[in-house]
Motif scaffolding. Structure first.
Motif, PDB file in Angstrom:
ATOM      1  N   UNK A 191       0.847  -1.193   0.000  1.00 31.28           N
ATOM      2  CA  UNK A 191       0.000   0.000   0.000  1.00 31.28           C
ATOM      3  C   UNK A 191       0.885   1.246   0.000  1.00 31.28           C
ATOM      4  N   UNK A 192       0.318   2.347  -0.454  1.00 29.48           N
ATOM      5  CA  UNK A 192       1.012   3.632  -0.487  1.00 29.48           C
ATOM      6  C   UNK A 192       0.469   4.512   0.643  1.00 29.48           C
ATOM      7  N   UNK A 193       1.376   5.069   1.443  1.00 28.05           N
ATOM      8  CA  UNK A 193       0.952   5.893   2.576  1.00 28.05           C
ATOM      9  C   UNK A 193       0.913   7.384   2.254  1.00 28.05           C
ATOM     10  N   UNK A 194       1.779   7.824   1.335  1.00 23.97           N
ATOM     11  CA  UNK A 194       1.855   9.242   0.983  1.00 23.97           C
ATOM     12  C   UNK A 194       3.008   9.974   1.617  1.00 23.97           C
ATOM     13  N   UNK A 195       3.584   9.429   2.705  1.00 21.03           N
ATOM     14  CA  UNK A 195       4.724  10.084   3.359  1.00 21.03           C
ATOM     15  C   UNK A 195       5.367   9.112   4.333  1.00 21.03           C
ATOM     16  N   UNK A 196       6.615   9.427   4.723  1.00 19.53           N
ATOM     17  CA  UNK A 196       7.283   8.599   5.733  1.00 19.53           C
ATOM     18  C   UNK A 196       6.532   8.640   7.060  1.00 19.53           C
ATOM     19  N   UNK A 197       6.023   9.808   7.433  1.00 20.24           N
ATOM     20  CA  UNK A 197       5.251   9.916   8.677  1.00 20.24           C
ATOM     21  C   UNK A 197       4.029   9.004   8.644  1.00 20.24           C
ATOM     22  N   UNK A 198       3.346   8.964   7.504  1.00 18.00           N
ATOM     23  CA  UNK A 198       2.172   8.104   7.380  1.00 18.00           C
ATOM     24  C   UNK A 198       2.542   6.625   7.421  1.00 18.00           C
ATOM     25  N   UNK A 250       9.931  12.243  19.030  1.00 23.41           N
ATOM     26  CA  UNK A 250      10.256  10.860  19.434  1.00 23.41           C
ATOM     27  C   UNK A 250       9.044  10.027  19.837  1.00 23.41           C
ATOM     28  N   UNK A 251       7.963  10.684  20.255  1.00 22.55           N
ATOM     29  CA  UNK A 251       6.763   9.953  20.657  1.00 22.55           C
ATOM     30  C   UNK A 251       6.176   9.134  19.507  1.00 22.55           C
ATOM     31  N   UNK A 252       6.482   9.527  18.254  1.00 18.25           N
ATOM     32  CA  UNK A 252       5.960   8.803  17.097  1.00 18.25           C
ATOM     33  C   UNK A 252       6.643   7.455  16.894  1.00 18.25           C
ATOM     34  N   UNK A 253       7.769   7.250  17.585  1.00 20.77           N
ATOM     35  CA  UNK A 253       8.549   6.027  17.380  1.00 20.77           C
ATOM     36  C   UNK A 253       8.429   5.049  18.542  1.00 20.77           C
TER      37      UNK A 253
END
Length: 276
Positions: free
Chosen positions: A152-159, A187-190
């Motif tokens: 699938x394609x997310x649109x961005x690294x963050x997505x 850092x909370x995203x990781x």
């Protein structure tokens, strides 16, 4: 009559802090290139079209940054290559970078070879870090066997990171510079992310300019970027930039070599390429 040139850096705007630092970088750059006797007017661009190809091909661009895959696939005859950045980031050395292959921290698999029949997410179909290097890494393992359940394609690294976090995908490849910026500023995203491995190297995201830019101005852009390292070392440290290095299109041929590795066994991410 003086021409109005544009400068802008759309590739690593991953947080407000990132954006603030890059805005400051552009302001300092404008002052420095003027000090080097650049005569024309300059406008800083902070909002970019959704289709970045429109921006990259703008004939008034004094300098910007693009992904190496579009550069070598479709932009090489329409832009000029000025430099490549050298980042102070794990996975980067001498103006090269790697992708960080990630999965959820709860995922039991510990090697790329274990991800047979799992769900892959890529940021864009024309991304080197999120698609091309991952495709090459998998192609080296699978020969002509089926490997993934879905792509699938997310649109961005963050997505892509969010998709892994929410168990909507099992494997992604993230540009190691993006990963380092997220680790530093968000850092909370990781928290739910585990690093599986690092990919092969590619030349870092190139600094480019309009084909219309004269050689003398092209050299001024390069020298302004180099001079700023001495003038504003703390800003460069905040942006994790060690230096800017000369480069040429031959270096970026390595990106096509990675593509050819997959083409040799007719392996591609051509199945179920819908948005995640």
């Amino acid at each position: 009559m003086s021409q109005l040139w544009k400068i802008g850096l759309p590739m690593y705007l991953l947080s407000e802090q990132n954006q603030d630092y890059y805005d400051l970088f552009l302001q300092y750059f404008m002052k420095e290139i003027k000090r080097l006797d650049f005569k024309d007017n300059i406008e800083i661009i902070s909002k970019f079209p959704e289709d970045l190809y429109i921006w990259w091909q703008d004939q008034d661009v004094l300098f910007t940054q693009c992904c190496g895959y579009p550069l070598i696939k479709s932009l090489k005859d329409q832009v000029q290559l000025i430099a490549k950045p050298d980042y102070a980031v794990v996975g980067c050395e001498n103006g090269y970078y790697r992708s960080v292959l990630i999965t959820h921290r709860d995922n039991i698999f510990d090697s790329l070879n274990s991800f047979i029949d799992q769900r892959i997410v890529i940021n864009q179909i024309d991304s080197n870090s999120g698609m091309n290097v991952l495709r090459a890494e998998i192609a080296a393992l699978v020969d002509d066997k089926p490997y993934f359940q879905t792509v699938k394609i997310s649109g961005s690294h963050l997505n892509s990171i969010q998709a892994i976090t929410e168990h909507r995908a099992d494997l992604a490849a993230i540009d190691c510079v993006s990963f380092a910026y997220i680790e530093k500023f968000r850092p909370e995203l990781l928290k739910e992310i585990r690093i599986l491995s690092y990919s092969v190297q590619s030349p870092a995201l190139p600094i480019i300019a309009s084909k219309e830019l004269k050689d003398q101005y092209k050299n001024l852009v390069f020298h302004a970027l180099k001079n700023m390292l001495k003038l504003h070392p703390q800003l460069y440290q905040a942006l994790l930039i060690k230096d800017f290095l000369r480069t040429d299109l031959k270096e970026y041929q390595k990106i096509l070599d990675l593509e050819k590795q997959a083409q040799l066994i007719q392996f591609d991410f051509n199945q179920d390429l819908s948005l995640i």
